[in-house]
Design a protein around this motif. Structure first.
Motif, PDB file in Angstrom:
ATOM      1  N   THR A  65     -21.826 -18.733  -9.800  1.00  0.00           N
ATOM      2  CA  THR A  65     -20.779 -18.261  -8.880  1.00  0.00           C
ATOM      3  C   THR A  65     -21.123 -16.894  -8.288  1.00  0.00           C
ATOM      4  OG1 THR A  65     -19.559 -17.290 -10.751  1.00  0.00           O
ATOM      5  CG2 THR A  65     -18.953 -19.534 -10.070  1.00  0.00           C
ATOM      6  N   MET A 103     -17.471 -27.567  -5.691  1.00  0.00           N
ATOM      7  CA  MET A 103     -18.813 -27.078  -5.405  1.00  0.00           C
ATOM      8  C   MET A 103     -19.018 -26.858  -3.906  1.00  0.00           C
ATOM      9  SD  MET A 103     -21.195 -29.122  -8.158  1.00  0.00           S
ATOM     10  CE  MET A 103     -22.533 -27.961  -7.882  1.00  0.00           C
ATOM     11  N   PHE A 110     -26.103 -31.006  -8.748  1.00  0.00           N
ATOM     12  CA  PHE A 110     -25.148 -30.422  -9.683  1.00  0.00           C
ATOM     13  C   PHE A 110     -25.787 -29.414 -10.631  1.00  0.00           C
ATOM     14  CE2 PHE A 110     -23.374 -34.459  -8.362  1.00  0.00           C
ATOM     15  CZ  PHE A 110     -22.031 -34.153  -8.135  1.00  0.00           C
ATOM     16  N   VAL A 143     -13.393 -27.019 -11.648  1.00  0.00           N
ATOM     17  CA  VAL A 143     -14.513 -27.699 -12.294  1.00  0.00           C
ATOM     18  C   VAL A 143     -14.169 -28.101 -13.719  1.00  0.00           C
ATOM     19  CG1 VAL A 143     -16.873 -27.395 -13.131  1.00  0.00           C
ATOM     20  CG2 VAL A 143     -16.271 -26.630 -10.844  1.00  0.00           C
ATOM     21  N   TYR A 158     -12.442 -21.620  -8.832  1.00  0.00           N
ATOM     22  CA  TYR A 158     -13.556 -22.570  -8.924  1.00  0.00           C
ATOM     23  C   TYR A 158     -13.690 -23.125 -10.343  1.00  0.00           C
ATOM     24  CZ  TYR A 158     -18.350 -24.286  -9.169  1.00  0.00           C
ATOM     25  OH  TYR A 158     -19.461 -25.069  -9.397  1.00  0.00           O
ATOM     26  N   MET A 169     -23.895 -25.901 -10.986  1.00  0.00           N
ATOM     27  CA  MET A 169     -22.448 -26.078 -11.125  1.00  0.00           C
ATOM     28  C   MET A 169     -21.763 -24.813 -11.634  1.00  0.00           C
ATOM     29  SD  MET A 169     -20.374 -28.901 -13.404  1.00  0.00           S
ATOM     30  CE  MET A 169     -21.124 -30.252 -12.488  1.00  0.00           C
ATOM     31  N   LYS A 212     -17.281 -23.674  -3.046  1.00  0.00           N
ATOM     32  CA  LYS A 212     -18.105 -22.525  -3.439  1.00  0.00           C
ATOM     33  C   LYS A 212     -19.144 -22.198  -2.379  1.00  0.00           C
ATOM     34  CE  LYS A 212     -21.235 -23.167  -6.506  1.00  0.00           C
ATOM     35  NZ  LYS A 212     -22.008 -23.421  -7.752  1.00  0.00           N
ATOM     36  N   PRO A 251     -22.937 -31.718  -2.935  1.00  0.00           N
ATOM     37  CA  PRO A 251     -23.324 -30.303  -3.087  1.00  0.00           C
ATOM     38  C   PRO A 251     -24.801 -30.090  -2.775  1.00  0.00           C
ATOM     39  CG  PRO A 251     -22.061 -31.086  -4.987  1.00  0.00           C
ATOM     40  CD  PRO A 251     -22.401 -32.291  -4.179  1.00  0.00           C
TER      41      PRO A 251
END
Length: 232
Positions: free
Chosen positions: A96, A161, A90, A111, A107, A93, A164, A86
């Motif tokens: 969004t 991730m 992280f 996760v 998502y 995380m 996303k 990613p």
């Protein structure tokens, strides 16, 4: 010298039917006895004119410009290990911003289920180690399945991730992982004693993954991926 009967009369508006390809003027009324050409469809809205023989959307088919399911192989695959990790690590995380609602739910499913899978997998690891003392054969099979489950859980978090970020290859990989979760659930149930070694939750994990997969392929989600791809 022409006679009065031979003098051409000026054409009145609406005396001639519209030719194919021409839009009829506002207020046009066809002359009495006129039959439209075969295949002609009257306009449903002002300014719309259907050409004879033009294809019309059938029942259940989306009209032009409306979103619908359309699968294409991703062309943004990773070229190096850095492309898999990613961006920014992280630390983001649980951010969004900019995602449609369907992708936000998908998502967080990936996760949270991935983090829970890692947690319960580590707890089950100690149970598997203890099982080697009285059932080494079953414990060995359970250990292999547990390691695979841990790898799947870790991959879920990383791929979610990347999904996303708008990576279509990550969405496809998550879809494949849902199939792997199904296989783990089947083999975990076939090996017996899975619930005592941290493998009994695989069926629930597969059902949750299936919901997340459906949300990733919803029309709004596909439009978002196309928009991100267009700005890349």
């Amino acid at each position: 010298m022409s006679t009065p009967d031979e003098t051409p009369q000026p054409q009145q508006p609406g005396s001639q039917p519209p030719q194919p390809g021409n839009v009829p003027p506002a207020g046009y009324q066809p002359p009495q006895g006129y039959q439209p050409p075969q295949g002609y469809q009257p306009p449903s809205q002002p300014g719309q004119y259907s050409q004879p023989g033009a294809p019309q959307p059938g029942p259940g088919q989306p009209a032009a410009g409306q979103p619908g399911f359309h699968f294409e192989m991703p062309t943004d695959g990773p070229r190096s290990f850095n492309d898999v990790m990613p961006q920014g690590g992280f630390s983001g995380m649980f951010k969004t911003q900019g995602l449609p609602t369907e992708l936000k739910v998908s998502y967080f499913i990936w996760v949270i289920s991935g983090l829970l899978g890692l947690l319960f997998g580590l707890i089950g690891f100690f149970a598997v180690i203890a099982a080697f003392a009285f059932a080494p054969g079953i414990a060995a099979i359970a250990l292999i399945l547990l390691l695979l489950a841990l790898a799947v859980a870790a991959a879920q978090v990383v791929l979610a991730m990347k999904m996303k970020e708008g990576k279509e290859w990550a969405r496809l990989a998550l879809t494949i992982l849902a199939g792997v979760s199904l296989l783990l659930a089947i083999f975990g149930a076939a090996s017996g004693g899975g619930s005592g070694m941290g493998l009994g939750g695989n069926w629930f994990g597969f059902l949750v993954s299936a919901v997340a997969v459906v949300l990733m392929w919803m029309p709004n989600s596909q439009l978002w991926f196309k928009a991100v791809k267009g700005h890349a």
